[in-house]
Motif scaffolding. Structure first.
Motif, PDB file in Angstrom:
ATOM      1  N   LEU A 141       0.850  -1.203   0.000  1.00 11.85           N
ATOM      2  CA  LEU A 141       0.000   0.000   0.000  1.00 11.85           C
ATOM      3  C   LEU A 141       0.880   1.246   0.000  1.00 11.85           C
ATOM      4  CD1 LEU A 141      -2.818  -0.859   2.572  1.00 11.85           C
ATOM      5  CD2 LEU A 141      -3.100  -0.463   0.145  1.00 11.85           C
ATOM      6  N   VAL A 143       4.035   1.373  -1.043  1.00 16.71           N
ATOM      7  CA  VAL A 143       4.715   1.451  -2.338  1.00 16.71           C
ATOM      8  C   VAL A 143       3.813   2.156  -3.352  1.00 16.71           C
ATOM      9  CG1 VAL A 143       5.531   0.088  -4.301  1.00 16.71           C
ATOM     10  CG2 VAL A 143       6.197  -0.561  -1.997  1.00 16.71           C
ATOM     11  N   GLY A 144       2.529   1.775  -3.368  1.00 15.05           N
ATOM     12  CA  GLY A 144       1.591   2.399  -4.294  1.00 15.05           C
ATOM     13  C   GLY A 144       1.458   3.887  -4.040  1.00 15.05           C
ATOM     14  N   ALA A 147       4.599   5.611  -5.215  1.00 16.74           N
ATOM     15  CA  ALA A 147       4.646   5.591  -6.684  1.00 16.74           C
ATOM     16  C   ALA A 147       3.663   6.594  -7.268  1.00 16.74           C
ATOM     17  CB  ALA A 147       4.347   4.186  -7.198  1.00 16.74           C
ATOM     18  N   LEU A 148       2.468   6.681  -6.671  1.00 12.94           N
ATOM     19  CA  LEU A 148       1.466   7.632  -7.170  1.00 12.94           C
ATOM     20  C   LEU A 148       1.971   9.056  -7.053  1.00 12.94           C
ATOM     21  CD1 LEU A 148      -1.466   8.186  -8.156  1.00 12.94           C
ATOM     22  CD2 LEU A 148      -2.105   8.374  -5.770  1.00 12.94           C
ATOM     23  N   ALA A 151       4.527   9.823  -9.653  1.00 14.78           N
ATOM     24  CA  ALA A 151       4.081   9.811 -11.049  1.00 14.78           C
ATOM     25  C   ALA A 151       3.391  11.111 -11.436  1.00 14.78           C
ATOM     26  CB  ALA A 151       3.147   8.629 -11.275  1.00 14.78           C
ATOM     27  N   ILE A 152       2.857  11.844 -10.453  1.00 13.47           N
ATOM     28  CA  ILE A 152       2.128  13.076 -10.772  1.00 13.47           C
ATOM     29  C   ILE A 152       3.086  14.256 -10.661  1.00 13.47           C
ATOM     30  CG2 ILE A 152       0.159  14.527 -10.153  1.00 13.47           C
ATOM     31  CD1 ILE A 152      -1.178  12.070  -9.005  1.00 13.47           C
ATOM     32  N   ARG A 156       0.921  19.972  -6.015  1.00  7.27           N
ATOM     33  CA  ARG A 156      -0.380  20.154  -5.392  1.00  7.27           C
ATOM     34  C   ARG A 156      -1.283  18.970  -5.681  1.00  7.27           C
ATOM     35  NH1 ARG A 156      -4.470  23.567  -4.086  1.00  7.27           N
ATOM     36  NH2 ARG A 156      -5.783  22.949  -5.823  1.00  7.27           N
ATOM     37  N   GLN A 157      -1.301  18.609  -6.978  1.00  3.09           N
ATOM     38  CA  GLN A 157      -2.155  17.516  -7.414  1.00  3.09           C
ATOM     39  C   GLN A 157      -1.687  16.195  -6.807  1.00  3.09           C
ATOM     40  OE1 GLN A 157      -2.556  17.702 -11.662  1.00  3.09           O
ATOM     41  NE2 GLN A 157      -3.634  15.760 -11.655  1.00  3.09           N
ATOM     42  N   ARG A 160      -2.846  15.984  -3.224  1.00  2.00           N
ATOM     43  CA  ARG A 160      -4.268  15.703  -3.025  1.00  2.00           C
ATOM     44  C   ARG A 160      -4.618  14.269  -3.420  1.00  2.00           C
ATOM     45  NH1 ARG A 160      -7.203  19.667  -1.771  1.00  2.00           N
ATOM     46  NH2 ARG A 160      -9.105  19.057  -2.851  1.00  2.00           N
ATOM     47  N   ALA A 161      -3.985  13.787  -4.493  1.00  2.00           N
ATOM     48  CA  ALA A 161      -4.214  12.395  -4.893  1.00  2.00           C
ATOM     49  C   ALA A 161      -3.733  11.449  -3.795  1.00  2.00           C
ATOM     50  CB  ALA A 161      -3.499  12.104  -6.209  1.00  2.00           C
ATOM     51  N   VAL A 164      -6.250  11.321  -0.964  1.00  2.00           N
ATOM     52  CA  VAL A 164      -7.392  10.437  -1.239  1.00  2.00           C
ATOM     53  C   VAL A 164      -6.980   8.978  -1.039  1.00  2.00           C
ATOM     54  CG1 VAL A 164      -8.997   9.635  -3.007  1.00  2.00           C
ATOM     55  CG2 VAL A 164      -8.467  12.059  -2.849  1.00  2.00           C
ATOM     56  N   LEU A 165      -5.825   8.618  -1.594  1.00  2.00           N
ATOM     57  CA  LEU A 165      -5.386   7.225  -1.501  1.00  2.00           C
ATOM     58  C   LEU A 165      -5.088   6.831  -0.052  1.00  2.00           C
ATOM     59  CD1 LEU A 165      -4.818   4.675  -3.014  1.00  2.00           C
ATOM     60  CD2 LEU A 165      -2.484   5.429  -3.386  1.00  2.00           C
TER      61      LEU A 165
ATOM     62  N   LEU B 150      -7.473   8.229  -9.708  1.00  2.00           N
ATOM     63  CA  LEU B 150      -6.347   8.975  -9.157  1.00  2.00           C
ATOM     64  C   LEU B 150      -5.258   9.190 -10.201  1.00  2.00           C
ATOM     65  CD1 LEU B 150      -6.086   7.358  -5.635  1.00  2.00           C
ATOM     66  CD2 LEU B 150      -6.647   9.724  -6.148  1.00  2.00           C
ATOM     67  N   ILE B 154      -2.575  11.525 -15.423  1.00  2.00           N
ATOM     68  CA  ILE B 154      -1.187  11.286 -15.828  1.00  2.00           C
ATOM     69  C   ILE B 154      -1.100  10.824 -17.273  1.00  2.00           C
ATOM     70  CG2 ILE B 154       0.987  10.251 -15.122  1.00  2.00           C
ATOM     71  CD1 ILE B 154      -0.321   9.482 -12.540  1.00  2.00           C
ATOM     72  N   LEU B 160       0.872   1.384 -12.725  1.00  2.00           N
ATOM     73  CA  LEU B 160       0.638   2.141 -11.504  1.00  2.00           C
ATOM     74  C   LEU B 160      -0.751   1.829 -10.957  1.00  2.00           C
ATOM     75  CD1 LEU B 160       1.839   4.216  -9.629  1.00  2.00           C
ATOM     76  CD2 LEU B 160       0.848   6.000 -11.025  1.00  2.00           C
ATOM     77  N   LEU B 163      -0.558  -1.417  -9.289  1.00  2.00           N
ATOM     78  CA  LEU B 163       0.225  -1.313  -8.053  1.00  2.00           C
ATOM     79  C   LEU B 163      -0.619  -0.720  -6.926  1.00  2.00           C
ATOM     80  CD1 LEU B 163       3.142  -1.972  -7.454  1.00  2.00           C
ATOM     81  CD2 LEU B 163       3.748   0.383  -7.891  1.00  2.00           C
ATOM     82  N   ILE B 164      -1.477   0.232  -7.273  1.00  2.00           N
ATOM     83  CA  ILE B 164      -2.319   0.866  -6.252  1.00  2.00           C
ATOM     84  C   ILE B 164      -3.499  -0.028  -5.901  1.00  2.00           C
ATOM     85  CG2 ILE B 164      -3.854   2.806  -5.818  1.00  2.00           C
ATOM     86  CD1 ILE B 164      -2.018   4.496  -7.559  1.00  2.00           C
ATOM     87  N   PRO B 167      -3.154  -4.247  -3.822  1.00  2.00           N
ATOM     88  CA  PRO B 167      -3.153  -4.484  -2.363  1.00  2.00           C
ATOM     89  C   PRO B 167      -4.541  -4.333  -1.759  1.00  2.00           C
ATOM     90  CG  PRO B 167      -1.376  -3.001  -2.968  1.00  2.00           C
ATOM     91  CD  PRO B 167      -2.211  -3.189  -4.197  1.00  2.00           C
ATOM     92  N   VAL B 217      -9.556  15.544  -8.294  1.00  2.00           N
ATOM     93  CA  VAL B 217      -8.140  15.846  -8.066  1.00  2.00           C
ATOM     94  C   VAL B 217      -7.366  15.738  -9.372  1.00  2.00           C
ATOM     95  CG1 VAL B 217      -6.044  14.983  -6.979  1.00  2.00           C
ATOM     96  CG2 VAL B 217      -8.131  15.152  -5.645  1.00  2.00           C
TER      97      VAL B 217
END
Lengths: 252, 221
Positions: A141, A143-144, A147-148, A151-152, A156-157, A160-161, A164-165, B150, B154, B160, B163-164, B167, B217
């Motif tokens: 979790l 790692v995700g 990574a998220l 990737a962005i 700011r974005q 916020r992402a 949420v996650l 999310l 991108i 990705l 990966l998210i 889990p 977002v």
């Protein structure tokens, strides 16, 4: 506004936090390092041997604090996620950015020490025990989440992402924990349950408590330092940061 | 409700008019089943792992199918249109996800038991497997959609999304495979199926809001 309320409002503002948190960071670092040194020396050298596991049990003084901290940090990120999304507190979003790698390191450390401990105790590096498995899921979790964020491109974005996650993950952590435990009782008896292990004598658990508090403080110091860096980085175009840097350093 | 239905009809129409893409997850599922079959050394091994393999592959196929869920809408600006409307986002999200599930999840409910048979599982497993997939694949779709939302901004990143999402799919996988394994052992699979239904209820209640938040977002600048 009372002085306490003012203090809390200031804490939410990156600029004020930057100065207010500095003594906290130093305090956490001093307490953390000294408790860890005391706790590790005490646990590794002076605590009594386990009557079944001998000396190999001593890895508990690294394993348990990191596992504890990984879970606590994940929940803290969920709380920060709500704060970031509902009240749009910038600092909460920075908090997630800083805590995620620390949590990942803690989960990795818990898994690694768990595997090393498992080899002499259970006879295998990995046994799909309920706790280790849910820690592995927690690790992924995190790692995700990391990574998220990476990737962005927009900070700011990304923040916020990640918020949420973090909330979604925090809601899911108990479900995952429960389902993994349930899965285990179906497939193999809980032969390696920690809860049925004989209770530890105080000479064994006291160093553990010291280590847990020490690692929490140490992580606190890391997080405060990381937050201050993050503030400088994100507010690099702000007047006050420029003035600080021009004056020859970021210290107040 | 009418918004959800309109959204579903629109998405299904798009799928019908651009066939190829929607079949990719199913082709992936079939291909990966082949790989599992070839990697299993004996009929006994294959039969033993079949229900678990089918569930793991269903989770993978769903997660990998999610990358395309919002891509077209982002590229064509349909998503921004949707976000600009003041009404709550969740009915449209629900409609979209239902359409996506009809295209990937529902075929998996049929393909899953076929794959289990191909892996030489006993026929006793099939009802629990099919029923489990019927209850579980919507949950997988909901979870995957959060990850897809999310990452919608991108542009790339099916890996990705996986990966998210994966889990978070662990509980569904455990109860789904648990139901099939219980059936294989001759036991009652009802508790596991009830758990799957509970997870679906929870996901259906909460996920549309998380997807909506994620989409908002992803389109912020």
């Amino acid at each position: 506004m009372g002085p306490l309320r003012t203090y809390f409002h200031k804490l939410g503002s990156p600029r004020w936090f930057f100065d207010l948190a500095r003594p906290w960071g130093i305090g956490f670092a001093v307490v953390g390092v000294s408790l860890l040194v005391v706790g590790w020396v005490w646990g590794l050298a002076f605590a009594p041997e386990d009557y079944q596991q001998g000396n190999s049990f001593r890895i508990i003084y690294v394993h348990v604090p990191s596992a504890h901290l990984a879970q606590a940090l994940y929940v803290a990120m969920g709380v920060a996620g709500v704060t970031a999304l509902v009240w749009r507190v910038k600092l909460a979003d920075m908090f997630i950015a800083v805590v995620a790698p620390v949590g990942l390191a803690m989960a990795g450390m818990a898994l690694a020490t768990g595997a090393i401990w498992g080899r002499p105790t259970w006879g295998a590096w990995w046994v799909w025990d309920a706790r280790t498995t849910s820690m592995l899921v927690l690790f992924f979790l995190l790692v995700g989440l990391v990574a998220l964020r990476q990737a962005i491109p927009s900070e700011r974005q990304a923040g916020r992402a990640a918020a949420v996650l973090a909330i979604v993950g925090t809601v899911n952590v108990p479900i995952i924990k429960y389902s993994v435990e349930w899965w285990l009782t179906l497939h193999q008896p809980a032969s390696f349950s920690f809860s049925s292990a004989p209770a530890m004598p105080p000479s064994m658990w006291m160093p553990l408590v010291v280590n847990v508090i020490g690692l929490y403080s140490f992580a606190g110091a890391l997080i405060v330092a990381g937050l201050r860096n993050e503030i400088l980085h994100r507010e690099r175009d702000a007047q006050w940061v420029r003035e600080r840097l021009a004056a020859g350093g970021a210290r107040p | 409700m009418s918004i959800a239905i309109a959204q579903t009809r629109r998405d299904l129409a798009i799928v019908v008019r651009s066939r190829g893409e929607a079949l990719n997850p199913l082709a992936f599922f079939a291909l990966a089943t082949l790989l599992f079959g070839l990697a299993g050394p004996s009929p006994e091994t294959r039969a033993a792992i079949a229900p678990g393999a089918v569930w793991a592959l269903a989770a993978l196929a769903t997660a990998l199918s999610m990358e395309g869920l919002f891509r077209r809408d982002v590229e064509e600006g349909a998503l921004e249109q949707l976000l600009l409307h003041a009404r709550p986002l969740w009915p449209a999200v629900l409609g979209k996800l239902f359409a996506h599930w009809c295209v990937t999840g529902l075929p998996l409910v049929v393909l899953g038991p076929v794959a289990a048979l191909a892996l030489q599982a006993s026929t006793d497993v099939l009802p629990a497997l099919a029923l489990g997939l019927l209850l579980g694949t919507p949950t997988l779709t909901f979870i995957g959609a959060i990850a897809a939302a999310l990452t919608a901004g991108i542009g790339r990143g099916s890996l990705l999304v996986a990966l998210i999402a994966l889990p978070l799919c662990v509980p569904t996988l455990i109860f789904g495979a648990g139901a099939a394994f219980a059936a294989a052992a001759g036991a009652d699979a009802t508790p596991q199926l009830l758990w799957l239904a509970a997870l679906l209820a929870a996901a259906a209640t909460a996920a549309p809001f998380a997807v909506g938040a994620g989409l908002r977002v992803s389109q912020e600048h």
